[in-house]
Enzyme design. Structure first.
Site, PDB file in Angstrom:
ATOM      1  N   ASP A 223       0.919  -1.052   0.055  1.00  0.00           N
ATOM      2  CA  ASP A 223      -0.026   0.115  -0.099  1.00  0.00           C
ATOM      3  C   ASP A 223       0.850   1.444  -0.118  1.00  0.00           C
ATOM      4  OD1 ASP A 223      -2.204   1.898   0.462  1.00  0.00           O
ATOM      5  OD2 ASP A 223      -3.291   0.171   1.112  1.00  0.00           O
ATOM      6  N   HIS A 246       2.220   1.943  -3.258  1.00  0.00           N
ATOM      7  CA  HIS A 246       1.094   3.082  -3.921  1.00  0.00           C
ATOM      8  C   HIS A 246       1.708   4.575  -3.693  1.00  0.00           C
ATOM      9  CE1 HIS A 246      -2.304   0.099  -3.251  1.00  0.00           C
ATOM     10  NE2 HIS A 246      -1.367  -0.278  -4.076  1.00  0.00           N
TER      11      HIS A 246
END
Ligand code: NAG
Ligand code: NAG
Length: 397
Positions: A223, A246
């Site tokens: 993430d 991310h």
């Protein structure tokens, strides 16, 4: 007769004073070895009681105290270190070994935190490895079954004057490191690693906190490498390698109607490699009085990044809970300076600002992002500001 100098005459006295001082300074830094409190280094027997007893002893010390974790693997169920009543203003957790979460994720289950420090002041962590052993929980989540949420790896909440250096955090079940409601926190030489497909394993999340510094760290995860929540101010991020993951994200913001803003954030000298985003600002398309102000992104290298520069104020997964509203979050004074490298998609710069409250004061200075040897593009909606210096893609401001 030769006259003795003051120093020579008093040499024995100086030695005595020095000796006493030296001795007392050793005695002052008491060391609490967790093995003396019953911790076992085989990675199988739960050592939480030993950690908590060592913490109580260190916390009660009126002088600086060190909790020492020797080489070896120590299994720890969820452990909360409470600092409200601590006498010591300087507790160091020195780790030469590894601390492991139980491999069966049901042992911690739905508790929110694995290792949590709450209301502590003057705590340092030096070295060591935290291993969340998250793989079976991720497999459960990725198979779409009903699974527990899993705990945050290392949390500091309601705390101040925290120093974390040389710590490795890997395979956390949820976020690796959470800084919540804190002031003056330094993270340096931290290494976070989890596979690119591990769900919700953000590297470092900061919220409701001031004066946080994250430096010289390497973060690869499933993430955000670093995510920045509401109520963050004076955040300094420097010399970070991010990927997989991310990217670095301010947001998601604006879920709440009443929400403190994010301001005075510097992100410099960061390399993104193969990440989903580079520099992202993300807000829910909902009413909110939140804001983002005075952000500097400087000296950034993008290597095959899907969305190198992105502001997304239309965030609303499945179009639920955002009844056709523009975001209320006001975004202003965001500076991008010396951003170069490669985009994995054609649109390298994307500003999708709120139709209700357009972004203002966006500044692009020396941007050079290419896409597979083709011209990259920029797209703007409701975004105001100016571009200067080299611009590739051509600015849409
Ligand atoms: C911090 O303290 C507040 C109360 O002062 C409490 O409500 C909150 O749960 C604490 N935060 C955490 C993460 O423990
Ligand atoms: C922009 O990037 C390309 C590809 O890396 C490079 O060849 C070019 O010299 C750069 N231009 C400037 C002005 O930095």
């Amino acid at each position: 007769m030769i006259k003795m100098s003051f120093l020579e005459k008093n040499l024995p006295l100086f030695f005595t004073i020095f000796f006493l001082f030296f001795n007392s300074s050793i005695a002052a830094n008491a060391i609490y070895n967790i093995q003396n409190y019953g911790a076992k280094s085989n990675g199988k027997i739960d050592s939480s009681k030993a950690f908590l007893s060592a913490w109580s002893a260190a916390c009660a010390s009126t002088s600086p105290a060190t909790i020492y974790v020797p080489k070896g693997n120590y299994m720890l169920k969820n452990a909360y270190f409470q600092g409200e009543k601590c006498k010591s203003k300087a507790i160091t957790l020195r780790i030469d070994g590894a601390i492991l979460a139980p491999s069966d994720y049901n042992v911690i289950g739905n508790k929110e935190n694995w290792i949590k420090f709450d209301r502590v002041n003057g705590v340092s962590i030096i070295g060591g490895t935290l291993d969340g052993q998250g793989s079976s929980l991720w497999a459960c989540k990725n198979s779409g079954n009903n699974c527990p949420q899993g705990p945050m790896g290392l949390t500091f909440s309601n705390s101040s004057n925290i120093d974390i250096s040389g710590l490795t955090s890997k395979n956390s079940q949820m976020f690796h490191i959470l800084v919540d409601n804190c002031d003056n926190v330094k993270l340096q030489g931290v290494k976070v690693s989890a596979p690119g497909n591990s769900p919700n394993t953000d590297g470092i999340h900061v919220q409701y906190s001031s004066r946080v510094t994250i430096k010289n760290s390497r973060i690869g995860t499933g993430d955000d490498c670093i995510s920045i929540g509401p109520g963050t101010s004076n955040l300094w991020i420097e010399n970070i390698a991010c990927g997989p993951g991310h990217g670095i994200s301010i947001g998601s913001l604006g879920w709440e109607l009443q929400e403190p803003g994010v301001q005075d954030v510097t992100v410099k000298t960061v390399t993104f490699t193969g990440t989903q985003n580079g520099l992202r600002v993300k807000t829910w398309a909902r009413s909110s009085n939140g804001f983002v102000n005075n952000i500097l992104f400087q000296h950034i290298v993008m290597s095959n990044v899907q969305n190198p520069i992105i502001i997304d104020q239309n965030y609303c997964p499945n179009n639920e809970n955002c009844p056709h509203q523009g975001s209320g979050v006001k975004i202003s004074d965001i500076k991008y300076q010396d951003i170069h490298g490669t985009s994995a998609t054609e649109v390298a710069v994307k500003f999708e600002c709120s139709k209700k409250y357009p972004c203002s004061g966006i500044s692009l200075e020396d941007v050079n992002l290419s896409y597979r040897d083709q011209p990259s593009e920029a797209s703007c909606a409701n975004a105001g500001g100016r571009a200067s210096g080299f611009q590739k893609p051509n600015s849409c401001l």
